[in-house]
Design a protein around this motif. Structure first.
Motif: not given
Length: 421
Positions: A223-231, A344-347, A373-375, A389-391
């Motif tokens: 669930a914590e990494t479920a939102s993955r735009p562009f991945d 990616s972080m707040i749905g 963009t997390a994940n 990405p990520r940071v």
């Protein structure tokens, strides 16, 4: 018609997953942390998608009276609390406002879903009675049924007697409501507009609707990494709730009182693809046209865009459509322009997200820091732009483009320019 009246943002209020308030929201998204979790509001086990981004929100702790909390649907509570924060942030009070020159423009995709579903369950005995018993209905049931009650609550709270509207255009509602608020000021109908959006859709009926079309992710064990735009591994968006509301002012009005200005809304446009209720053409022409018109309004060259806040829902067709639209509208500059998705972080908070993303853009401009963009670990080969990405990335952004895409074919774009400030 160009009236010469320009519109700036002088106040921001946010309720979002991960923390209530503008600064808590910024702390979450700038750090790259996620607020997506297993649904806790009800037992989600019967559903395909069981994850969401919920707000930790106590209406009384946030300043509403127990009577207000009882009367208002959760979405309305969010909007009123955000409006108060935005007004305080702007340096204005309700006594400073000319009621007849103050308007309200609030966006919402699904209105008072939480209250409406809960009360229907009561009057129908959890759906067992086809003919419902109105004796069990709360007095506020009509307000839950009529989404414009949300805008009315905000107007009553700030004392606005000018134009008041509820804009509902699906997932672009948050952008479109702020765009409408801008137009009210440029048309000379108001000097101040409280504008933004709210949605609190985390309820069984909403989850079931998106399950039916398989738009939301079934990644329930992550669930914590479920939102993955562009991945490459993305498989749907994560449902969320949120609100963001702004104080919009005519530029001269803001300058005369010495207001701190976040940015000017220099351009806004919306288009429809007239194609499919949920489908998107892969070429992104309608979104690209909205971007072009918004840039033209602000007399901004595509090469001046410093950052693109993506719709980035995490569905394959949307991510590819949006990538194509940015390439089409910005040309070669698209490859040099950082871009990211805070979903990616707040749905995805449906109609609210466009306003929440505007808030992210304004705070990114303030801090010279672009949210990530997390994940995003393995980009889809068809999504080949710079998605941060990520940071988070340190970068001065004077001109920011934020875009939205919604069911029904709606495509909206807004340009924010802080050089006015």
């Amino acid at each position: 018609m160009d009236t010469g009246r320009r519109v700036v943002v002088t106040g921001i209020g946010v309720v979002a997953p991960g923390g209530t308030g503008r600064e808590a929201f910024w702390d979450l998204i700038s750090s790259g942390r996620t607020a997506t979790r297993r649904i806790s509001f009800f037992d989600p086990s019967p559903f395909r998608s069981q994850v969401a981004a919920e707000c930790e929100f106590d209406p009384v702790h946030q300043g509403l009276t127990p009577r207000q909390a009882r009367r208002m649907d959760r979405a309305a509570q969010f909007a009123v609390v955000c409006a108060r924060e935005a007004l305080t942030d702007s340096g204005l009070s309700t006594t400073d406002l000319d009621p007849r020159r103050t308007g309200v423009s609030i966006g919402s995709a699904v209105g008072c879903t939480t209250g409406l579903e809960a009360e229907y369950s009561v009057v129908s005995d959890s759906g067992r009675k086809w003919q419902v018993d109105n004796d069990y209905a709360v007095p506020q049931l009509f307000d839950y049924f009529v989404p414009s009650s949300i805008s009315s609550e905000v107007a009553w709270d700030v004392g606005a007697e000018g134009p008041v509207a509820l804009i509902s255009t699906g997932c672009t509602s948050g952008l479109d409501a702020v765009g409408h608020g801008r137009d009210v000021i440029t048309d000379g109908l108001a000097d101040v507009v409280i504008a933004g959006a709210t949605d609190a859709p985390i309820s069984p009926i909403t989850v079931a609707c998106f399950d039916a079309i398989k738009a939301t992710t079934p990644r329930n064990d992550e669930a914590e990494t479920a939102s993955r735009p562009f991945d490459r591994s993305r498989n749907g968006f994560v449902l969320a709730e949120a609100s963001a509301v702004f104080v919009l002012e005519e530029l001269g009005h803001a300058r005369r009182r010495g207001a701190r200005i976040y940015a000017e809304i220099s351009g806004f446009a919306t288009r429809c693809n007239a194609f499919h209720m949920t489908g998107l053409r892969p070429d992104g022409k309608e979104m690209a046209e909205a971007i072009r018109v918004a840039l033209d309004q602000g007399r901004i060259n595509p090469t001046e865009v410093d950052y693109v806040n993506a719709h980035g829902s995490g569905t394959k067709q949307n991510d590819r459509h949006e990538t194509a639209a940015v390439k089409l509208s910005l040309g070669e500059h698209a490859y040099r322009t950082p871009m990211s998705s805070i979903k990616s972080m707040i749905g995805h908070s449906l109609g609210a997200i466009g306003s929440v993303e505007i808030a992210a853009c304004l705070l990114a401009m303030r801090e010279d820091l672009l949210p990530p963009t997390a994940n995003l670990h393995e980009p889809d080969p068809e999504c080949d732009l710079d998605y941060i990405p990520r940071v988070a990335r340190e970068k001065k952004a004077d001109v920011v483009l934020t875009v939205g895409s919604g069911f029904g074919g709606f495509q909206s774009a807004m340009v924010l320019d802080r050089r006015t400030a």
